[in-house]
Design a protein around this motif. Structure first.
Motif, mmCIF file in Angstrom:
data_model
loop_
_atom_site.group_PDB
_atom_site.id
_atom_site.type_symbol
_atom_site.label_atom_id
_atom_site.label_comp_id
_atom_site.label_asym_id
_atom_site.label_seq_id
_atom_site.Cartn_x
_atom_site.Cartn_y
_atom_site.Cartn_z
ATOM 1 N N ILE A 193 28.810 16.292 56.850
ATOM 2 C CA ILE A 193 27.483 15.664 56.854
ATOM 3 C C ILE A 193 27.584 14.239 56.325
ATOM 4 C CG2 ILE A 193 25.184 15.746 55.787
ATOM 5 C CD1 ILE A 193 25.540 18.841 55.786
ATOM 6 N N TYR A 194 28.306 14.062 55.222
ATOM 7 C CA TYR A 194 28.477 12.720 54.652
ATOM 8 C C TYR A 194 29.249 11.817 55.612
ATOM 9 C CZ TYR A 194 26.720 14.198 50.104
ATOM 10 O OH TYR A 194 25.922 14.656 49.080
ATOM 11 N N GLY A 195 30.254 12.349 56.250
ATOM 12 C CA GLY A 195 31.028 11.570 57.214
ATOM 13 C C GLY A 195 30.184 11.134 58.403
ATOM 14 N N GLN A 249 27.871 8.340 57.270
ATOM 15 C CA GLN A 249 28.592 7.065 57.140
ATOM 16 C C GLN A 249 28.915 6.468 58.507
ATOM 17 O OE1 GLN A 249 29.269 5.187 54.445
ATOM 18 N NE2 GLN A 249 28.068 6.644 53.246
ATOM 19 N N ALA A 250 29.283 7.313 59.458
ATOM 20 C CA ALA A 250 29.607 6.822 60.797
ATOM 21 C C ALA A 250 28.392 6.189 61.457
ATOM 22 C CB ALA A 250 30.148 7.963 61.664
ATOM 23 N N VAL A 251 27.234 6.815 61.300
ATOM 24 C CA VAL A 251 26.014 6.282 61.898
ATOM 25 C C VAL A 251 25.596 4.989 61.188
ATOM 26 C CG1 VAL A 251 23.527 6.712 62.165
ATOM 27 C CG2 VAL A 251 25.183 8.488 62.741
ATOM 28 N N MET A 252 25.669 4.965 59.890
ATOM 29 C CA MET A 252 25.224 3.798 59.116
ATOM 30 C C MET A 252 26.127 2.581 59.337
ATOM 31 S SD MET A 252 22.442 4.780 57.911
ATOM 32 C CE MET A 252 22.039 3.361 56.918
ATOM 33 N N HIS A 253 27.412 2.808 59.539
ATOM 34 C CA HIS A 253 28.337 1.684 59.658
ATOM 35 C C HIS A 253 28.668 1.306 61.095
ATOM 36 C CE1 HIS A 253 28.951 1.282 55.377
ATOM 37 N NE2 HIS A 253 29.093 2.589 55.300
#
Length: 135
Positions: free
Chosen positions: A124-126, A129-133
């Motif tokens: 979930i965290y990964g 992070q992928a979507v945000m970056h």
């Protein structure tokens, strides 16, 4: 069906336990369980049950071999284990590390082994992070 998932998963642990129950004469509390869970196998192994330890040794050997092969390509600083089996913590991870160090090339023998600190939430965290970056 000779893939890592057949041994390195909760289902794989149960399958291996059933295999050793059917193909050995070792006395084990697992023989008295109608339903065998990976958690029970780990609990009995930690208590010294020989059949359960055979299962854990097989799992750790296969995971160490996979790490050794990956290390030839990637030369990682560390392997981080998550998911259900990683909940066994140091009991499993220390065995994987020891088997890895016994078979690995000298250049990667210092590779570290850890349990994922985010547990099952790591995906979930990964994804976040992928979507945000990259969004």
């Amino acid at each position: 069906t000779n893939c890592l998932e057949t041994v390195a998963s909760a289902t794989g642990v149960k399958r291996l336990a059933k295999h050793f129950i059917e193909n050995t004469n070792l006395d084990s509390p697992l023989r008295n369980n109608a339903y065998i869970s990976a958690k029970a196998v780990f609990s009995y192994a930690e208590a010294g049950d020989e059949l359960s330890l055979m299962v854990i040794d097989t799992v750790s050997e296969q995971l160490a071999l996979a790490c050794q092969v990956l290390s030839l390509v990637t030369n990682p600083e560390a392997f981080i284990f998550g998911g259900g089996l990683a909940n066994a913590g140091a009991f499993l991870i220390d065995r994987i590390a020891a088997k890895f160090k016994a078979m690995a090339f000298p250049a990667v023998k210092t590779t570290q082994f850890y349990q994922a600190s985010l547990g099952n939430d790591a995906g979930i965290y990964g994804a976040y992070q992928a979507v945000m970056h990259h969004g």
